[in-house]
Design a protein around this motif. Structure first.
Motif, PDB file in Angstrom:
ATOM      1  N   ARG A 171      21.723  92.313  49.110  1.00  0.00           N
ATOM      2  CA  ARG A 171      22.535  91.149  49.463  1.00  0.00           C
ATOM      3  C   ARG A 171      21.660  90.020  49.998  1.00  0.00           C
ATOM      4  O   ARG A 171      21.855  88.847  49.652  1.00  0.00           O
ATOM      5  CB  ARG A 171      23.584  91.522  50.510  1.00  0.00           C
ATOM      6  CG  ARG A 171      24.565  90.388  50.809  1.00  0.00           C
ATOM      7  CD  ARG A 171      25.557  90.780  51.895  1.00  0.00           C
ATOM      8  NE  ARG A 171      26.546  89.739  52.077  1.00  0.00           N
ATOM      9  CZ  ARG A 171      26.350  88.614  52.767  1.00  0.00           C
ATOM     10  NH1 ARG A 171      25.174  88.394  53.335  1.00  0.00           N
ATOM     11  NH2 ARG A 171      27.316  87.705  52.873  1.00  0.00           N
ATOM     12  N   GLY A 185      26.979  83.831  46.224  1.00  0.00           N
ATOM     13  CA  GLY A 185      27.636  83.847  44.924  1.00  0.00           C
ATOM     14  C   GLY A 185      26.913  84.669  43.882  1.00  0.00           C
ATOM     15  O   GLY A 185      27.439  84.883  42.781  1.00  0.00           O
ATOM     16  N   ARG A 207      29.659  90.920  44.048  1.00  0.00           N
ATOM     17  CA  ARG A 207      29.334  89.511  44.253  1.00  0.00           C
ATOM     18  C   ARG A 207      29.108  89.234  45.728  1.00  0.00           C
ATOM     19  O   ARG A 207      29.930  89.618  46.574  1.00  0.00           O
ATOM     20  CB  ARG A 207      30.476  88.633  43.728  1.00  0.00           C
ATOM     21  CG  ARG A 207      30.235  87.131  43.826  1.00  0.00           C
ATOM     22  CD  ARG A 207      31.409  86.392  43.196  1.00  0.00           C
ATOM     23  NE  ARG A 207      31.214  84.951  43.259  1.00  0.00           N
ATOM     24  CZ  ARG A 207      31.566  84.184  44.292  1.00  0.00           C
ATOM     25  NH1 ARG A 207      32.134  84.739  45.359  1.00  0.00           N
ATOM     26  NH2 ARG A 207      31.370  82.887  44.264  1.00  0.00           N
ATOM     27  N   ARG A 208      27.997  88.576  46.030  1.00  0.00           N
ATOM     28  CA  ARG A 208      27.745  88.169  47.413  1.00  0.00           C
ATOM     29  C   ARG A 208      28.721  87.050  47.774  1.00  0.00           C
ATOM     30  O   ARG A 208      28.801  86.039  47.079  1.00  0.00           O
ATOM     31  CB  ARG A 208      26.314  87.683  47.589  1.00  0.00           C
ATOM     32  CG  ARG A 208      26.054  87.180  49.010  1.00  0.00           C
ATOM     33  CD  ARG A 208      24.639  86.689  49.227  1.00  0.00           C
ATOM     34  NE  ARG A 208      24.552  85.977  50.505  1.00  0.00           N
ATOM     35  CZ  ARG A 208      23.439  85.468  51.011  1.00  0.00           C
ATOM     36  NH1 ARG A 208      22.306  85.591  50.339  1.00  0.00           N
ATOM     37  NH2 ARG A 208      23.457  84.837  52.157  1.00  0.00           N
ATOM     38  N   ASP A 262      19.937  85.060  41.438  1.00  0.00           N
ATOM     39  CA  ASP A 262      21.355  84.942  41.107  1.00  0.00           C
ATOM     40  C   ASP A 262      21.911  86.267  40.590  1.00  0.00           C
ATOM     41  O   ASP A 262      23.121  86.487  40.599  1.00  0.00           O
ATOM     42  CB  ASP A 262      21.573  83.887  40.019  1.00  0.00           C
ATOM     43  CG  ASP A 262      20.900  82.581  40.354  1.00  0.00           C
ATOM     44  OD1 ASP A 262      21.352  81.922  41.300  1.00  0.00           O
ATOM     45  OD2 ASP A 262      19.902  82.237  39.687  1.00  0.00           O
ATOM     46  N   PHE A 264      29.818  92.615  50.117  1.00  0.00           N
ATOM     47  CA  PHE A 264      30.038  92.254  48.722  1.00  0.00           C
ATOM     48  C   PHE A 264      31.527  92.283  48.388  1.00  0.00           C
ATOM     49  O   PHE A 264      32.289  93.080  48.951  1.00  0.00           O
ATOM     50  CB  PHE A 264      29.328  93.243  47.789  1.00  0.00           C
ATOM     51  CG  PHE A 264      27.832  93.093  47.743  1.00  0.00           C
ATOM     52  CD1 PHE A 264      27.238  92.166  46.915  1.00  0.00           C
ATOM     53  CD2 PHE A 264      27.018  93.907  48.522  1.00  0.00           C
ATOM     54  CE1 PHE A 264      25.855  92.033  46.860  1.00  0.00           C
ATOM     55  CE2 PHE A 264      25.643  93.796  48.479  1.00  0.00           C
ATOM     56  CZ  PHE A 264      25.057  92.855  47.646  1.00  0.00           C
ATOM     57  N   LEU A 318      29.516  86.060  32.679  1.00  0.00           N
ATOM     58  CA  LEU A 318      29.435  85.673  34.089  1.00  0.00           C
ATOM     59  C   LEU A 318      28.296  84.694  34.346  1.00  0.00           C
ATOM     60  O   LEU A 318      28.219  84.111  35.428  1.00  0.00           O
ATOM     61  CB  LEU A 318      29.238  86.912  34.965  1.00  0.00           C
ATOM     62  CG  LEU A 318      30.301  88.003  34.844  1.00  0.00           C
ATOM     63  CD1 LEU A 318      29.949  89.194  35.733  1.00  0.00           C
ATOM     64  CD2 LEU A 318      31.678  87.459  35.180  1.00  0.00           C
ATOM     65  N   ARG A 320      25.176  88.004  41.980  1.00  0.00           N
ATOM     66  CA  ARG A 320      25.782  89.286  41.626  1.00  0.00           C
ATOM     67  C   ARG A 320      24.757  90.406  41.525  1.00  0.00           C
ATOM     68  O   ARG A 320      23.631  90.205  41.058  1.00  0.00           O
ATOM     69  CB  ARG A 320      26.550  89.159  40.305  1.00  0.00           C
ATOM     70  CG  ARG A 320      27.839  88.339  40.428  1.00  0.00           C
ATOM     71  CD  ARG A 320      28.539  88.221  39.093  1.00  0.00           C
ATOM     72  NE  ARG A 320      29.895  87.717  39.227  1.00  0.00           N
ATOM     73  CZ  ARG A 320      30.228  86.430  39.208  1.00  0.00           C
ATOM     74  NH1 ARG A 320      29.280  85.510  39.083  1.00  0.00           N
ATOM     75  NH2 ARG A 320      31.488  86.060  39.312  1.00  0.00           N
ATOM     76  N   GLU A 369      33.690  94.028  41.818  1.00  0.00           N
ATOM     77  CA  GLU A 369      34.466  93.790  40.603  1.00  0.00           C
ATOM     78  C   GLU A 369      34.104  94.853  39.559  1.00  0.00           C
ATOM     79  O   GLU A 369      33.284  94.599  38.677  1.00  0.00           O
ATOM     80  CB  GLU A 369      34.152  92.399  40.055  1.00  0.00           C
ATOM     81  CG  GLU A 369      34.225  91.271  41.083  1.00  0.00           C
ATOM     82  CD  GLU A 369      33.495  90.009  40.627  1.00  0.00           C
ATOM     83  OE1 GLU A 369      32.995  89.992  39.489  1.00  0.00           O
ATOM     84  OE2 GLU A 369      33.448  89.060  41.410  1.00  0.00           O
TER      85      GLU A 369
END
Length: 254
Positions: free
Chosen positions: A147, A153, A239-240, A123, A213, A53, A155, A216
């Protein structure tokens, strides 16, 4: 459970009758010799699952303790890594054991995970084994802060393991521990919040989605499967929402 370098029964009793912060200050010098430290195979499995990722630029280890997660986090992040914890004792040990020669561009921040002093700074945020210290009602505030600390974007990732079945002696060990802690907190102040069975995967996923969020969940294959076929280990990757703006230069964390 504890080796000769680990805490004595008396030391554990003193810790358990303290606040969470002071208790971990007391435990810090011997924490890495207890079963509470996240095992290396878990850290490596999380890093391996997150690698596709990336690459990431700046990373944060939430409730970093003595810094066990900082080395795998540094392998994932190109620029900087930051550890945050509210125990000064744990951070002191982390500074001694995670040297800049091993993990360059490292920063340590003393702070409450429920009130993170960051905005659009990372990130990637990871956390290992800390959620037993948060009551279910505190999750919205905790996840909202994570968050806010992430760039669009970014994580937030943490491992979750299947709880033991009632037929497993471990089930009753954890249930007994939680029961003792609830009695202790009903009779003694300040409280020591550490509950192994209070938070479930479904609770995590729902609160993460409510916090904004996209979740996943992934399987950590190295830990096998239970008799019913369900995985023993999962990695929650949240993921934001929102793509990062390439025109904006990311802020340095710390």
């Amino acid at each position: 459970m504890f080796g000769p370098e680990g805490p004595t029964l008396r030391e554990l009793a003193v810790q358990a009758l303290s606040s969470v912060e002071h208790g971990y200050d007391l435990l810090a010098p011997k924490f890495d010799h207890t079963p509470f430290r996240t095992p290396g195979p878990v850290l490596d499995a999380v890093a391996e699952a997150l690698a596709p990722l990336g690459p990431f630029t700046d990373g944060l280890d939430l409730c970093c303790g003595t810094g066990a997660g900082m080395r795998p986090l540094a392998r994932l992040c190109r620029r900087s890594v930051t550890g945050v914890d509210f125990s000064a004792g744990m951070l002191d040990v982390a500074r001694q054991r995670v040297r800049p020669t091993e993990v360059p561009r490292v920063a340590w921040v003393r702070g409450d995970a429920r009130a993170l002093p960051f905005a659009d700074a990372f990130d990637l945020v990871v956390s290992f084994g800390a959620f037993g210290h948060f009551l279910p009602a505190e999750l919205p505030r905790l996840f909202a802060g994570v968050r806010a600390a992430l760039r669009p974007g970014g994580r937030f990732a943490f491992p979750v393991f299947a709880p033991p079945r009632p037929t497993d002696p471990g089930f009753w060990l954890l249930a007994g521990f939680d029961a003792v802690m609830r009695v202790r907190n009903a009779l003694w102040r300040p409280p020591f919040v550490m509950y192994y069975r209070s938070l479930r995967l479904g609770s995590f996923l729902g609160e993460l989605e409510r916090a904004g969020f996209t979740v996943e969940p992934r399987v950590l294959p190295g830990f096998g499967r239970r008799a019913d076929g369900s995985p023993r280990g999962r990695l929650v990757v949240a993921r934001r929402a929102g793509a990062p703006d390439p025109a904006v230069t990311p802020r340095r964390a710390g």
